[in-house]
Design an enzyme around this catalytic site. Sequence first.
Site, PDB file in Angstrom:
ATOM      1  N   HIS A 179      -1.694   6.775   4.751  1.00 21.33           N
ATOM      2  CA  HIS A 179      -0.795   5.513   4.807  1.00 21.33           C
ATOM      3  C   HIS A 179       0.745   6.509   4.347  1.00 21.33           C
ATOM      4  CE1 HIS A 179       0.090   1.005   4.838  1.00 21.33           C
ATOM      5  NE2 HIS A 179       0.692   1.844   5.781  1.00 21.33           N
TER       6      HIS A 179
ATOM      7  N   CYS B  50       0.787  -1.177  -0.102  1.00 20.53           N
ATOM      8  CA  CYS B  50       0.156  -0.034  -0.105  1.00 20.53           C
ATOM      9  C   CYS B  50       0.851   1.447   0.039  1.00 20.53           C
ATOM     10  CB  CYS B  50      -1.016   0.290   1.386  1.00 20.53           C
ATOM     11  SG  CYS B  50      -1.823  -1.395   1.502  1.00 20.53           S
TER      12      CYS B  50
END
Length: 442
Positions: free
Chosen positions: A126, A72
């Site tokens: 993130h 990710c």
Amino acid sequence: MIRFTLVIGLLVSGSTTLFSAEKPNVIVIVGDDMGYADVGAHGCKDIPTPNLDALAKAGVRFTNGYVSGPYCSPTRAGLLTGRYQTRFGHEFNPAGGTAGLPLTETTLADRMKSAGYATGWVGKWHLGANEKHPQKRGFDDAFGFLGGAHSYFPDKGKGETILRGTKDANETEYLTDAFGREAVAFVEKNKAKPFFLYLAFNAVHTPMHATDARVKKFEGIKDNQRRTYAAMMFAMDEAIGKLLAKLKDEKLEQNTLIFFFSDNGGPTMQGTTINGSVNAPLRGSKRTTLEGGIRVPFFVKWPAKILADKVYDDPVIQLDVLPTVLAAGGVEPKADWKLDGVNLLPHLTGDAKAAPHDALYWRFGAQMAIRRGDWKLVKYDAVADGGKGTSPAHLYHLADDIGEKTDLAAKRPEKVKELQTAWDKWNEGNVAPLWGGGKQKD
Ligand code: CA
């Protein structure tokens, strides 16, 4: 190479002058942990994705669309910089704390803001917290969570706070619905000016949470996990549908450039956050540099400039989003930005016939890959083969062997050497990881 399956919409040359005075809006939509097979445009039968399919149909579908990492955070770092994330040490998911996208890097949002765009982020970040919060990285508006995964229901699990800016948003909706709502609200707020929206869903990443009503739609799917995954995917598709409808209602559809891709392949392998995804006909999973980890559903549409219903087969990568978007916004990149991505627009209008890239490269710890033409040299996580550690270098001819089944390394040692030499040269431009691989959870 370009295949024109059906040409509809405006002719490129005729329409450019019409819109040349007006900067396009830009929306980059990212899905999370989607399987390569799990979208109607790729032939998926058990999960309808009408809005994603419509997006692909209204523009260009990449059959060889890649991301620069199998996890990710690294691919998001590559997206927002237009640079291989290994150039600046963002090789793995951040190891907690305030680790995140290094402040040495300038983001796509920084550059769009400088170009006069209203900028907004909705979804999963993130890429760090505090001084690495989205509003410190070029985004005027921010709504979402800063970590790598989140509960979809406000009353399930503790999870981190859903933020509006830096404050608790007190969110009560199913998270994918909330992200869709906020994306629509951002368009409403900024419809009179050029805007850039980065809509980063955490769907269809674990935890496996879906609304009862949507799960009920998929009663025919026997496998529990796949059924919930289908409901989560359907929710994301609905949210995208609402955003597309809003653009249409506001008559912004023609001059809005939209990219969609998944941040990595479907996690199908033990040790990853398995979600019921399918990568067929690709082999491998999130966490590997096999095709199943790095080749993803990838579409772009911009009715004012690029033709509709086009399939593009030359390899592209999410690093290309930044230079393409900047070109659309009239920004000329400088050499010292050291971009690895390229502007795809000439390729999407048919003006450029050559492939955008000589080769694409990956490094993820001891795993590596290079793709040049139809050839791929790869060292992948050997767990994919039931072994331990990392595999030796395998050579595959992807045009004949999309599933990476027949290793031609022993037969074609000169090709192995050529690709390894090219990769080694590329790798000289990388730096050591800023944090270790550790347990790559999200
Ligand atoms: Ca992911």
